[in-house]
Scaffold this active site. Structure first.
Site, PDB file in Angstrom:
ATOM      1  N   THR A 228       3.432  60.270  22.094  1.00  0.00           N
ATOM      2  CA  THR A 228       3.087  59.127  22.959  1.00  0.00           C
ATOM      3  C   THR A 228       4.267  58.177  23.144  1.00  0.00           C
ATOM      4  O   THR A 228       5.129  58.059  22.276  1.00  0.00           O
ATOM      5  CB  THR A 228       1.907  58.311  22.379  1.00  0.00           C
ATOM      6  OG1 THR A 228       0.836  59.180  22.068  1.00  0.00           O
ATOM      7  CG2 THR A 228       1.441  57.216  23.296  1.00  0.00           C
ATOM      8  N   VAL A 257      -9.823  63.096  24.323  1.00  0.00           N
ATOM      9  CA  VAL A 257      -9.053  61.947  24.790  1.00  0.00           C
ATOM     10  C   VAL A 257      -8.719  61.082  23.592  1.00  0.00           C
ATOM     11  O   VAL A 257      -9.592  60.781  22.774  1.00  0.00           O
ATOM     12  CB  VAL A 257      -9.843  61.133  25.837  1.00  0.00           C
ATOM     13  CG1 VAL A 257      -9.082  59.877  26.229  1.00  0.00           C
ATOM     14  CG2 VAL A 257     -10.123  61.987  27.070  1.00  0.00           C
ATOM     15  N   ASP A 259      -6.312  57.555  22.134  1.00  0.00           N
ATOM     16  CA  ASP A 259      -6.365  56.107  22.358  1.00  0.00           C
ATOM     17  C   ASP A 259      -5.556  55.651  23.570  1.00  0.00           C
ATOM     18  O   ASP A 259      -5.835  54.587  24.146  1.00  0.00           O
ATOM     19  CB  ASP A 259      -5.866  55.365  21.122  1.00  0.00           C
ATOM     20  CG  ASP A 259      -4.429  55.739  20.749  1.00  0.00           C
ATOM     21  OD1 ASP A 259      -4.017  56.900  20.987  1.00  0.00           O
ATOM     22  OD2 ASP A 259      -3.721  54.872  20.210  1.00  0.00           O
TER      23      ASP A 259
HETATM   24  N1  GLY Z   1      -1.884  58.406  20.493  1.00  0.00           N
HETATM   25  C1  GLY Z   1      -2.049  59.536  21.291  1.00  0.00           C
HETATM   26  C2  GLY Z   1      -3.238  60.327  21.031  1.00  0.00           C
HETATM   27  O1  GLY Z   1      -3.796  60.290  19.949  1.00  0.00           O
HETATM   28  O2  GLY Z   1      -3.646  61.059  21.915  1.00  0.00           O
END
Ligand code: GLY
Length: 383
Positions: A228, A257, A259
Protein backbone atom coordinates in the site's frame (compact mmCIF):
# COMPACT_ATOMS: atom_id res chain seq x y z
CA UNK A 1 3.15 -27.80 10.41
CA UNK A 2 3.27 -30.22 7.50
CA UNK A 3 2.11 -27.50 5.12
CA UNK A 4 4.70 -25.09 6.44
CA UNK A 5 7.43 -27.67 6.00
CA UNK A 6 6.37 -28.33 2.43
CA UNK A 7 6.32 -24.64 1.70
CA UNK A 8 9.77 -24.13 3.03
CA UNK A 9 10.99 -27.24 1.25
CA UNK A 10 9.64 -26.05 -2.05
CA UNK A 11 10.99 -22.58 -1.65
CA UNK A 12 14.39 -23.66 -0.51
CA UNK A 13 14.70 -26.08 -3.38
CA UNK A 14 13.08 -24.18 -6.19
CA UNK A 15 14.18 -20.65 -5.67
CA UNK A 16 16.10 -20.44 -2.45
CA UNK A 17 19.32 -21.27 -4.28
CA UNK A 18 18.89 -18.04 -6.18
CA UNK A 19 18.36 -16.02 -3.04
CA UNK A 20 21.47 -13.86 -3.04
CA UNK A 21 20.56 -10.25 -2.42
CA UNK A 22 17.55 -8.38 -3.54
CA UNK A 23 15.35 -8.91 -0.48
CA UNK A 24 13.00 -6.10 0.32
CA UNK A 25 9.74 -5.73 2.13
CA UNK A 26 6.91 -4.76 -0.13
CA UNK A 27 5.64 -1.26 0.29
CA UNK A 28 8.36 -0.50 2.78
CA UNK A 29 11.47 -0.15 0.71
CA UNK A 30 11.55 2.42 -2.06
CA UNK A 31 12.27 1.18 -5.54
CA UNK A 32 14.86 3.84 -6.23
CA UNK A 33 17.86 5.34 -4.48
CA UNK A 34 16.83 7.90 -1.90
CA UNK A 35 18.69 10.11 0.56
CA UNK A 36 19.51 8.46 3.89
CA UNK A 37 17.26 9.26 6.86
CA UNK A 38 17.91 12.67 8.38
CA UNK A 39 18.20 12.27 12.13
CA UNK A 40 17.28 15.91 12.64
CA UNK A 41 13.79 15.17 11.40
CA UNK A 42 13.14 11.98 13.29
CA UNK A 43 9.91 12.03 15.22
CA UNK A 44 9.99 15.78 15.51
CA UNK A 45 6.69 17.51 14.91
CA UNK A 46 8.10 20.53 13.14
CA UNK A 47 5.63 22.98 11.66
CA UNK A 48 6.20 23.58 7.98
CA UNK A 49 3.94 24.32 5.05
CA UNK A 50 3.59 23.22 2.37
CA UNK A 51 4.48 19.68 3.33
CA UNK A 52 3.75 16.26 1.91
CA UNK A 53 4.25 12.86 3.54
CA UNK A 54 3.79 9.27 2.42
CA UNK A 55 4.66 5.73 3.26
CA UNK A 56 8.30 5.00 2.43
CA UNK A 57 7.53 3.65 -1.03
CA UNK A 58 6.53 7.15 -2.16
CA UNK A 59 9.79 8.89 -1.31
CA UNK A 60 11.14 8.94 -4.87
CA UNK A 61 8.04 10.81 -6.05
CA UNK A 62 7.45 13.38 -3.30
CA UNK A 63 9.21 16.00 -5.44
CA UNK A 64 6.34 15.70 -7.91
CA UNK A 65 3.76 16.31 -5.20
CA UNK A 66 5.71 19.21 -3.74
CA UNK A 67 5.93 20.80 -7.19
CA UNK A 68 2.14 20.77 -7.39
CA UNK A 69 1.85 22.39 -3.96
CA UNK A 70 4.48 25.05 -4.70
CA UNK A 71 2.80 25.98 -7.96
CA UNK A 72 -0.47 26.60 -6.11
CA UNK A 73 -2.07 23.35 -7.21
CA UNK A 74 -4.71 21.43 -5.32
CA UNK A 75 -3.64 19.36 -2.31
CA UNK A 76 -5.37 16.22 -3.59
CA UNK A 77 -3.68 16.58 -6.97
CA UNK A 78 -0.36 16.84 -5.12
CA UNK A 79 -0.97 13.57 -3.29
CA UNK A 80 -2.18 11.91 -6.50
CA UNK A 81 0.96 13.07 -8.34
CA UNK A 82 2.91 10.90 -5.89
CA UNK A 83 0.79 7.77 -5.67
CA UNK A 84 0.00 7.46 -9.38
CA UNK A 85 3.76 7.12 -10.05
CA UNK A 86 3.80 4.18 -7.67
CA UNK A 87 0.64 2.73 -9.23
CA UNK A 88 2.38 2.94 -12.63
CA UNK A 89 5.57 1.31 -11.35
CA UNK A 90 5.74 -2.45 -12.04
CA UNK A 91 8.55 -2.74 -9.47
CA UNK A 92 6.21 -1.93 -6.57
CA UNK A 93 4.07 -5.03 -6.31
CA UNK A 94 1.87 -3.74 -3.49
CA UNK A 95 0.17 -1.07 -5.58
CA UNK A 96 -1.36 -0.68 -9.06
CA UNK A 97 0.32 -2.21 -12.14
CA UNK A 98 2.39 -5.22 -11.09
CA UNK A 99 0.54 -5.55 -7.78
CA UNK A 100 0.41 -9.10 -6.48
CA UNK A 101 -2.88 -10.73 -7.48
CA UNK A 102 -5.65 -12.52 -5.63
CA UNK A 103 -5.68 -16.30 -5.26
CA UNK A 104 -7.04 -16.64 -8.80
CA UNK A 105 -4.22 -14.60 -10.33
CA UNK A 106 -6.33 -11.47 -10.85
CA UNK A 107 -5.00 -8.11 -9.68
CA UNK A 108 -7.70 -6.35 -7.63
CA UNK A 109 -7.07 -2.76 -6.67
CA UNK A 110 -8.54 -0.58 -3.90
CA UNK A 111 -8.16 3.19 -3.38
CA UNK A 112 -9.66 6.21 -1.65
CA UNK A 113 -9.30 9.97 -1.75
CA UNK A 114 -10.42 12.74 0.61
CA UNK A 115 -10.41 16.39 -0.32
CA UNK A 116 -10.20 18.56 2.78
CA UNK A 117 -11.05 21.95 1.25
CA UNK A 118 -14.40 20.74 -0.08
CA UNK A 119 -14.95 18.00 2.51
CA UNK A 120 -15.58 15.33 -0.09
CA UNK A 121 -14.50 11.71 -0.54
CA UNK A 122 -14.37 9.00 -3.18
CA UNK A 123 -13.39 5.35 -3.14
CA UNK A 124 -13.26 2.19 -5.23
CA UNK A 125 -12.57 -1.42 -4.33
CA UNK A 126 -11.87 -4.72 -6.10
CA UNK A 127 -11.26 -2.96 -9.41
CA UNK A 128 -9.82 -5.07 -12.24
CA UNK A 129 -7.78 -3.94 -15.27
CA UNK A 130 -7.44 -0.24 -14.35
CA UNK A 131 -3.98 0.72 -13.13
CA UNK A 132 -4.81 3.98 -11.36
CA UNK A 133 -7.64 3.31 -8.90
CA UNK A 134 -6.73 6.48 -7.02
CA UNK A 135 -7.78 8.51 -10.07
CA UNK A 136 -10.96 6.45 -10.38
CA UNK A 137 -11.69 7.24 -6.71
CA UNK A 138 -11.23 10.92 -7.53
CA UNK A 139 -13.65 10.55 -10.45
CA UNK A 140 -16.21 8.94 -8.13
CA UNK A 141 -15.85 11.98 -5.89
CA UNK A 142 -16.05 14.52 -8.72
CA UNK A 143 -18.51 12.91 -11.12
CA UNK A 144 -21.07 11.13 -8.95
CA UNK A 145 -23.09 11.70 -5.82
CA UNK A 146 -21.76 8.40 -4.44
CA UNK A 147 -18.69 7.86 -2.30
CA UNK A 148 -17.84 4.18 -2.80
CA UNK A 149 -18.18 1.99 -5.92
CA UNK A 150 -16.87 -1.59 -6.00
CA UNK A 151 -16.08 -4.48 -8.29
CA UNK A 152 -17.50 -4.71 -11.78
CA UNK A 153 -19.45 -1.50 -11.29
CA UNK A 154 -16.24 0.35 -10.50
CA UNK A 155 -14.49 -1.08 -13.57
CA UNK A 156 -17.38 -0.12 -15.83
CA UNK A 157 -17.53 3.33 -14.28
CA UNK A 158 -13.82 3.77 -14.95
CA UNK A 159 -14.15 2.66 -18.57
CA UNK A 160 -17.07 5.05 -19.06
CA UNK A 161 -14.85 7.80 -17.66
CA UNK A 162 -12.17 7.05 -20.25
CA UNK A 163 -9.72 4.97 -18.23
CA UNK A 164 -7.88 2.43 -20.40
CA UNK A 165 -8.16 -1.23 -19.51
CA UNK A 166 -4.97 -3.29 -19.37
CA UNK A 167 -3.57 -6.52 -17.97
CA UNK A 168 -2.13 -5.55 -14.57
CA UNK A 169 -0.25 -8.81 -14.05
CA UNK A 170 3.45 -8.51 -14.86
CA UNK A 171 5.74 -11.41 -15.63
CA UNK A 172 7.19 -11.18 -12.15
CA UNK A 173 3.86 -10.99 -10.30
CA UNK A 174 2.55 -13.89 -12.40
CA UNK A 175 5.62 -15.95 -11.47
CA UNK A 176 5.15 -15.08 -7.81
CA UNK A 177 1.52 -16.20 -8.03
CA UNK A 178 2.53 -19.48 -9.69
CA UNK A 179 5.12 -20.04 -6.96
CA UNK A 180 2.47 -19.36 -4.32
CA UNK A 181 0.09 -21.81 -5.97
CA UNK A 182 2.82 -24.43 -6.18
CA UNK A 183 3.49 -24.08 -2.46
CA UNK A 184 -0.19 -24.00 -1.54
CA UNK A 185 -1.35 -27.15 -3.30
CA UNK A 186 0.33 -30.25 -4.65
CA UNK A 187 -2.11 -30.05 -7.56
CA UNK A 188 -0.13 -27.16 -8.96
CA UNK A 189 3.26 -28.80 -9.28
CA UNK A 190 4.65 -32.10 -10.49
CA UNK A 191 4.85 -34.61 -7.63
CA UNK A 192 7.96 -34.72 -5.52
CA UNK A 193 8.73 -38.13 -7.03
CA UNK A 194 8.50 -36.81 -10.57
CA UNK A 195 11.68 -36.56 -12.64
CA UNK A 196 10.18 -33.37 -14.07
CA UNK A 197 9.85 -31.72 -10.70
CA UNK A 198 13.00 -29.61 -10.77
CA UNK A 199 12.90 -29.01 -14.49
CA UNK A 200 9.43 -27.58 -14.35
CA UNK A 201 10.36 -25.18 -11.62
CA UNK A 202 13.52 -24.24 -13.47
CA UNK A 203 11.34 -23.28 -16.40
CA UNK A 204 9.87 -20.57 -14.22
CA UNK A 205 13.29 -19.15 -13.51
CA UNK A 206 15.06 -19.74 -16.77
CA UNK A 207 16.61 -16.31 -17.35
CA UNK A 208 19.05 -14.27 -15.23
CA UNK A 209 16.36 -11.62 -14.81
CA UNK A 210 13.92 -14.14 -13.42
CA UNK A 211 16.54 -15.63 -11.14
CA UNK A 212 17.11 -12.16 -9.74
CA UNK A 213 13.47 -12.16 -8.65
CA UNK A 214 13.76 -15.43 -6.80
CA UNK A 215 14.54 -14.05 -3.34
CA UNK A 216 11.74 -11.56 -3.66
CA UNK A 217 9.30 -14.24 -4.74
CA UNK A 218 10.37 -16.40 -1.83
CA UNK A 219 9.65 -13.52 0.52
CA UNK A 220 6.16 -12.75 -0.76
CA UNK A 221 5.13 -16.38 -0.95
CA UNK A 222 6.21 -17.01 2.64
CA UNK A 223 4.89 -13.67 3.95
CA UNK A 224 2.01 -12.36 1.78
CA UNK A 225 2.42 -8.58 1.87
CA UNK A 226 -0.19 -5.87 2.36
CA UNK A 227 2.05 -3.05 1.09
CA UNK A 228 0.00 0.00 0.00
CA UNK A 229 0.87 3.69 -0.31
CA UNK A 230 -0.72 6.44 1.75
CA UNK A 231 0.00 10.10 0.96
CA UNK A 232 -1.13 13.28 2.75
CA UNK A 233 -0.47 16.84 1.56
CA UNK A 234 -0.98 20.27 3.15
CA UNK A 235 -0.45 23.52 1.28
CA UNK A 236 0.74 26.94 2.43
CA UNK A 237 -2.86 27.92 3.29
CA UNK A 238 -3.32 24.90 5.55
CA UNK A 239 -5.61 23.02 3.17
CA UNK A 240 -5.12 19.26 3.39
CA UNK A 241 -6.05 16.20 1.32
CA UNK A 242 -4.98 12.58 1.09
CA UNK A 243 -5.17 9.30 -0.76
CA UNK A 244 -4.46 5.62 -0.11
CA UNK A 245 -4.08 3.03 -2.87
CA UNK A 246 -3.18 -0.66 -2.88
CA UNK A 247 -3.37 -4.04 -4.54
CA UNK A 248 -4.24 -5.35 -1.09
CA UNK A 249 -3.25 -8.58 0.55
CA UNK A 250 -1.40 -10.88 -1.85
CA UNK A 251 -3.24 -14.12 -2.68
CA UNK A 252 -6.46 -12.83 -1.09
CA UNK A 253 -9.86 -14.41 -1.62
CA UNK A 254 -11.42 -12.62 -4.60
CA UNK A 255 -13.51 -9.72 -3.36
CA UNK A 256 -11.54 -9.27 -0.15
CA UNK A 257 -11.29 -5.55 0.61
CA UNK A 258 -8.77 -4.12 3.06
CA UNK A 259 -8.66 -0.79 4.81
CA UNK A 260 -7.26 1.37 2.00
CA UNK A 261 -10.57 2.29 0.32
CA UNK A 262 -12.51 2.46 3.58
CA UNK A 263 -13.05 6.08 4.51
CA UNK A 264 -12.22 6.40 8.21
CA UNK A 265 -9.84 3.42 8.19
CA UNK A 266 -7.13 3.51 5.49
CA UNK A 267 -7.72 7.22 5.04
CA UNK A 268 -9.44 10.05 6.85
CA UNK A 269 -9.09 13.80 6.35
CA UNK A 270 -10.87 16.60 8.19
CA UNK A 271 -9.90 19.99 6.80
CA UNK A 272 -10.22 21.54 10.27
CA UNK A 273 -7.68 19.17 11.80
CA UNK A 274 -5.56 17.03 9.45
CA UNK A 275 -5.38 13.56 8.02
CA UNK A 276 -4.43 10.01 8.88
CA UNK A 277 -3.73 6.88 6.86
CA UNK A 278 -2.32 3.41 7.05
CA UNK A 279 -0.34 0.65 5.39
CA UNK A 280 -0.19 -2.95 6.47
CA UNK A 281 -2.81 -5.47 7.50
CA UNK A 282 -6.08 -3.75 6.70
CA UNK A 283 -8.31 -6.05 8.73
CA UNK A 284 -6.76 -4.73 11.94
CA UNK A 285 -7.21 -1.13 10.89
CA UNK A 286 -10.84 -1.54 9.81
CA UNK A 287 -11.69 -2.84 13.28
CA UNK A 288 -10.43 0.35 14.95
CA UNK A 289 -11.27 2.95 12.24
CA UNK A 290 -7.63 4.01 12.39
CA UNK A 291 -7.70 7.03 10.09
CA UNK A 292 -10.66 8.52 11.95
CA UNK A 293 -9.13 7.69 15.32
CA UNK A 294 -5.93 9.52 14.38
CA UNK A 295 -7.79 12.66 13.30
CA UNK A 296 -9.94 12.66 16.43
CA UNK A 297 -6.85 12.25 18.62
CA UNK A 298 -5.20 15.20 16.87
CA UNK A 299 -8.41 17.23 17.31
CA UNK A 300 -8.08 16.56 21.05
CA UNK A 301 -4.53 17.90 21.02
CA UNK A 302 -2.32 14.85 20.50
CA UNK A 303 0.74 15.19 18.27
CA UNK A 304 0.55 13.27 14.97
CA UNK A 305 2.98 10.66 16.28
CA UNK A 306 1.04 10.15 19.52
CA UNK A 307 -2.21 9.95 17.55
CA UNK A 308 -0.69 7.10 15.52
CA UNK A 309 0.47 5.39 18.70
CA UNK A 310 -3.07 5.66 20.11
CA UNK A 311 -4.42 3.92 16.99
CA UNK A 312 -1.84 1.17 17.49
CA UNK A 313 -2.84 0.93 21.14
CA UNK A 314 -6.36 0.04 20.01
CA UNK A 315 -5.04 -2.60 17.62
CA UNK A 316 -2.95 -4.08 20.41
CA UNK A 317 -5.87 -4.05 22.86
CA UNK A 318 -7.91 -6.09 20.37
CA UNK A 319 -5.38 -8.86 21.00
CA UNK A 320 -5.06 -8.27 24.76
CA UNK A 321 -1.38 -7.43 24.12
CA UNK A 322 -0.77 -11.04 23.02
CA UNK A 323 2.51 -10.64 21.14
CA UNK A 324 2.39 -14.22 19.87
CA UNK A 325 -0.58 -13.21 17.70
CA UNK A 326 0.37 -9.58 17.14
CA UNK A 327 3.70 -10.62 15.65
CA UNK A 328 1.81 -12.34 12.85
CA UNK A 329 1.13 -9.03 11.15
CA UNK A 330 2.42 -5.55 10.63
CA UNK A 331 0.71 -2.16 10.42
CA UNK A 332 1.92 1.44 10.23
CA UNK A 333 -0.07 4.65 10.69
CA UNK A 334 0.73 8.08 9.22
CA UNK A 335 -0.55 11.50 10.32
CA UNK A 336 -0.28 15.10 9.15
CA UNK A 337 -2.09 18.03 10.70
CA UNK A 338 -3.09 21.21 8.92
CA UNK A 339 -0.20 23.09 10.55
CA UNK A 340 2.22 20.77 8.78
CA UNK A 341 3.20 18.69 11.79
CA UNK A 342 3.65 15.03 10.89
CA UNK A 343 4.30 11.67 12.50
CA UNK A 344 4.14 7.94 11.98
CA UNK A 345 4.19 4.86 14.15
CA UNK A 346 4.63 1.18 13.36
CA UNK A 347 3.40 -1.73 15.42
CA UNK A 348 6.93 -3.15 15.39
CA UNK A 349 9.96 -0.88 15.53
CA UNK A 350 11.78 -3.03 12.98
CA UNK A 351 10.87 -5.09 9.95
CA UNK A 352 11.78 -8.65 9.10
CA UNK A 353 15.14 -7.37 7.87
CA UNK A 354 15.89 -6.00 11.35
CA UNK A 355 15.87 -2.42 10.08
CA UNK A 356 13.65 0.37 11.40
CA UNK A 357 10.54 1.33 9.46
CA UNK A 358 10.47 4.72 7.78
CA UNK A 359 8.01 7.10 6.26
CA UNK A 360 8.73 9.74 3.65
CA UNK A 361 8.60 13.50 4.18
CA UNK A 362 9.10 16.42 1.81
CA UNK A 363 9.40 19.59 3.88
CA UNK A 364 9.65 21.93 0.91
CA UNK A 365 13.41 21.55 0.72
CA UNK A 366 13.96 17.87 -0.02
CA UNK A 367 12.39 14.45 0.27
CA UNK A 368 13.80 12.12 2.87
CA UNK A 369 13.02 9.09 4.95
CA UNK A 370 12.16 9.58 8.60
CA UNK A 371 12.15 6.80 11.18
CA UNK A 372 8.72 5.70 12.41
CA UNK A 373 8.08 5.45 16.12
CA UNK A 374 7.77 1.82 17.17
CA UNK A 375 4.91 0.65 19.38
CA UNK A 376 6.88 -2.46 20.30
CA UNK A 377 10.62 -2.07 20.30
CA UNK A 378 11.15 -5.31 18.43
CA UNK A 379 11.15 -7.06 15.08
CA UNK A 380 7.79 -8.36 14.01
CA UNK A 381 5.29 -8.80 11.25
CA UNK A 382 5.63 -12.40 10.18
CA UNK A 383 3.22 -11.94 7.30
N1 GLY B 1 -3.55 -2.06 3.81
C1 GLY B 1 -3.87 -2.73 2.63
C2 GLY B 1 -4.72 -3.90 2.77
O1 GLY B 1 -4.78 -4.51 3.82
O2 GLY B 1 -5.36 -4.27 1.80
Amino acid sequence: MIEWTRRRFFLATAIGACAAGGRRLFGKTPARDVPPPDSALQNVATKARPIIISSANGVAHLDDGMAVLKSGGDTLDAALAVVTKVEDDPEDDSVGYGGLPNEEGVVELDASVMHGPTRRAGAVASVHNIKNPSLVAKAVMNKTNHVFIVGEGARRFAVDEGFQEMNLLTDRSRLAWLAWKATSSENWRPGLDSPEWKEKIAELLDTPERQAWAAHIEQVVAYPPTGTINCLAVNAKGEISGTTTTSGLAWKIPGRVGDSPVIGAGLFVDGDVGGGGSTGRGEENIKISGGHTIVEMMRQGKSPKDACLEALDRVVRNYAIDKSRLKKFHITFYALNKDGEHGSASLWAKGLDGKPHHYAVHDGVKAQLVECAGYFDAVGGDY
